[in-house]
Design a protein around this motif. Structure first.
Motif, PDB file in Angstrom:
ATOM      1  N   UNK A  23       1.685  -1.198   2.363  1.00  0.00           N
ATOM      2  CA  UNK A  23       2.472  -1.133   1.137  1.00  0.00           C
ATOM      3  C   UNK A  23       1.612  -0.555   0.013  1.00  0.00           C
ATOM      4  N   UNK A  24       1.984   0.606  -0.463  1.00  0.00           N
ATOM      5  CA  UNK A  24       1.278   1.215  -1.579  1.00  0.00           C
ATOM      6  C   UNK A  24       0.033   1.986  -1.200  1.00  0.00           C
ATOM      7  N   UNK A  25      -0.297   2.106   0.081  1.00  0.00           N
ATOM      8  CA  UNK A  25      -1.461   2.884   0.507  1.00  0.00           C
ATOM      9  C   UNK A  25      -0.975   4.269   0.909  1.00  0.00           C
ATOM     10  N   UNK A  26      -1.559   5.294   0.282  1.00  0.00           N
ATOM     11  CA  UNK A  26      -1.247   6.676   0.627  1.00  0.00           C
ATOM     12  C   UNK A  26      -2.355   7.209   1.526  1.00  0.00           C
ATOM     13  N   UNK A  27      -1.969   8.003   2.524  1.00  0.00           N
ATOM     14  CA  UNK A  27      -2.926   8.550   3.475  1.00  0.00           C
ATOM     15  C   UNK A  27      -2.854  10.069   3.427  1.00  0.00           C
ATOM     16  N   UNK A  44      -8.336  10.307   3.941  1.00  0.00           N
ATOM     17  CA  UNK A  44      -8.527   9.715   2.627  1.00  0.00           C
ATOM     18  C   UNK A  44      -7.402   8.718   2.389  1.00  0.00           C
ATOM     19  N   UNK A  45      -7.776   7.481   2.054  1.00  0.00           N
ATOM     20  CA  UNK A  45      -6.807   6.426   1.761  1.00  0.00           C
ATOM     21  C   UNK A  45      -6.831   6.161   0.265  1.00  0.00           C
ATOM     22  N   UNK A  46      -5.663   6.125  -0.344  1.00  0.00           N
ATOM     23  CA  UNK A  46      -5.532   5.837  -1.771  1.00  0.00           C
ATOM     24  C   UNK A  46      -4.790   4.512  -1.915  1.00  0.00           C
ATOM     25  N   UNK A  47      -5.284   3.633  -2.766  1.00  0.00           N
ATOM     26  CA  UNK A  47      -4.588   2.385  -3.041  1.00  0.00           C
ATOM     27  C   UNK A  47      -4.905   1.276  -2.061  1.00  0.00           C
ATOM     28  N   UNK A  48      -6.079   1.315  -1.421  1.00  0.00           N
ATOM     29  CA  UNK A  48      -6.474   0.255  -0.490  1.00  0.00           C
ATOM     30  C   UNK A  48      -6.787  -1.002  -1.306  1.00  0.00           C
TER      31      UNK A  48
END
Length: 63
Positions: A23-27, A44-48
């Motif tokens: 939920x809320x993690x962009x890949x 690259x993971x965004x929002x971990x």
């Protein structure tokens, strides 16, 4: 740039856990390669959540 091998199994296990509760993690996945040569993959993971989401890996053993 120095590159260090890390425990592949632990890294993939952690990545699987992050993506299952994503939920809320962009890949972002970028594959760079040429035909008939080795390729590189950058994930690259965004929002971990949390500091690296609890990732703890150590350098792999060298032969």
């Amino acid at each position: 740039m120095t590159r260090t091998s890390f425990e592949t199994g632990r890294l993939l296990q952690w990545l699987g856990e992050v993506l299952r509760s994503a939920d809320g993690v962009d890949v972002d996945v970028v594959v760079v390669g040429e035909p008939d040569s080795r390729s590189s993959v950058q994930i690259t993971l965004h929002g971990v959540p949390g500091p690296l989401g609890g990732l703890e890996v150590r350098p792999g053993e060298t032969d």
